[in-house]
Motif scaffolding. Sequence first.
Motif, mmCIF file in Angstrom:
data_model
loop_
_atom_site.group_PDB
_atom_site.id
_atom_site.type_symbol
_atom_site.label_atom_id
_atom_site.label_comp_id
_atom_site.label_asym_id
_atom_site.label_seq_id
_atom_site.Cartn_x
_atom_site.Cartn_y
_atom_site.Cartn_z
ATOM 1 N N LEU A 171 -7.149 10.791 -6.386
ATOM 2 C CA LEU A 171 -7.922 11.618 -5.454
ATOM 3 C C LEU A 171 -7.995 10.977 -4.077
ATOM 4 N N LEU A 172 -8.306 9.690 -4.116
ATOM 5 C CA LEU A 172 -8.451 8.972 -2.851
ATOM 6 C C LEU A 172 -7.173 9.054 -2.024
ATOM 7 N N SER A 218 -9.174 8.581 -10.324
ATOM 8 C CA SER A 218 -10.001 8.484 -9.115
ATOM 9 C C SER A 218 -9.191 7.974 -7.931
ATOM 10 N N TYR A 219 -8.271 7.040 -8.215
ATOM 11 C CA TYR A 219 -7.405 6.553 -7.139
ATOM 12 C C TYR A 219 -6.550 7.673 -6.599
ATOM 13 N N HIS A 256 -3.886 13.773 3.026
ATOM 14 C CA HIS A 256 -4.312 15.010 3.668
ATOM 15 C C HIS A 256 -4.826 14.753 5.088
ATOM 16 N N THR A 257 -5.684 13.744 5.217
ATOM 17 C CA THR A 257 -6.261 13.462 6.536
ATOM 18 C C THR A 257 -5.189 13.048 7.536
ATOM 19 N N LYS A 258 -4.142 12.422 7.049
ATOM 20 C CA LYS A 258 -3.087 11.975 7.952
ATOM 21 C C LYS A 258 -2.445 13.130 8.700
ATOM 22 N N GLU A 293 0.825 -1.206 0.000
ATOM 23 C CA GLU A 293 0.000 0.000 0.000
ATOM 24 C C GLU A 293 0.860 1.257 0.000
ATOM 25 N N GLU A 325 -3.920 15.717 9.947
ATOM 26 C CA GLU A 325 -4.765 16.351 10.959
ATOM 27 C C GLU A 325 -4.286 15.984 12.344
ATOM 28 N N GLN A 326 -4.326 16.985 13.204
ATOM 29 C CA GLN A 326 -3.824 16.746 14.552
ATOM 30 C C GLN A 326 -4.789 17.244 15.604
ATOM 31 N N GLN A 348 -4.726 11.158 -2.305
ATOM 32 C CA GLN A 348 -4.443 12.529 -1.870
ATOM 33 C C GLN A 348 -5.243 12.865 -0.620
ATOM 34 N N TYR A 349 -6.485 12.406 -0.645
ATOM 35 C CA TYR A 349 -7.346 12.652 0.514
ATOM 36 C C TYR A 349 -6.761 11.992 1.757
ATOM 37 N N VAL A 350 -6.335 10.744 1.565
ATOM 38 C CA VAL A 350 -5.770 10.004 2.693
ATOM 39 C C VAL A 350 -4.544 10.724 3.239
ATOM 40 N N ARG A 371 0.829 4.235 -2.718
ATOM 41 C CA ARG A 371 0.716 5.635 -2.331
ATOM 42 C C ARG A 371 1.855 6.457 -2.933
#
Lengths: 165, 169
Positions: A44-45, A41-42, A51-53, A23, A55-56, A47-49, A27
């Motif tokens: 985007l997914l 589409s992958y 991005h969320t990583k 994985e 967050e703190q 990139q989103y992941v 990535r």
Amino acid sequence: MALDNIEQLLEKYDNAETTLAEEAKIRAYFSRENVPAHLESYKLLFQYVKHTKQEQFTKDVPLQPKRTKMYQWISVAAIAVLMVGGYFQVHQMNQKTTLDDLSHEQLMAYNQTIEVFSLVSSKFNKGTDNLEALSLVSSKLNEGAENLSYIKEFNKATNKIIKSE
Amino acid sequence: MTQTDFVKLVLPFKDKIYRLAKRLLVSNEEAEDATQEILIKLWNNKKKIEDYRNVEAFSMTMTKNLCLDRLKSKQAQNLKIVHSNYEDHNISLQKQVELNDSLNWVSKIMEELPEQQKIIVQLRDVEDYEFDEIAKVLEMNETAVRVALSRARKTIREKLTNKHNYGIR
């Protein structure tokens, strides 16, 4: 990485059969700028992941050290001990001991004390008897003193007579 | 355990708790509250924590349960957790705007997933958990986790492809 290779990996990914290392490879592949259109589409997914990583949790958490409850109970225990102690003290003071309660040795000691006391008291009485004789003497002395006043009177009378001569 | 020890222990996974809570509760504030509650619970039970082998997995399970409880009670009250964090992705560059939009799509698609799949996707794709760890957190077996994950990934991609192709928002 070759395109067919990544497509194979993606199929495994969709079936949830990839390992974490694979994985990470996927990535890494999708973090590149240009990917084939059908894989957009992958991208985007992932990139989103990514991005969320980032967050703190920034909020502060108030952590209060819990006060041990033991210390609070110590005062209660102290008061209880005092009350119990006081109760026994009063109880003991109210209790009267009779001769029957005493042991043999205590009884002997008691009797000896009583004997000594009665001896002392008889000697005392003898002493007071002797004192009576003294008081007799003093009363006689008083009587003597009264008789002396007669002598005084007599003296006065003689003085007068002597002056008039 | 002193406060510093506790912070050291919790530091590696407090963000993970927050992200999982956010995945489930969506709103920033709700997620922060939930994280705070979890951390305070951990702190209050710090004596027991020392006996646990895997505090992180335990905390994640706690988080999952707390968030699901929250959701359930909110639903019972016929209220929904409303989030107001629309400006969440504050990438200011102009050329990022489009991407930003697409990221919102993904998060919206994620929101539509069932709770369990949300948790699994979060733990696997974002937090890089192994399947056995996920299974431990969710108290289910590994195969079930794999099946749910596969289903979730397929759903996400299908929806994403549709949106991407048609440009429908």
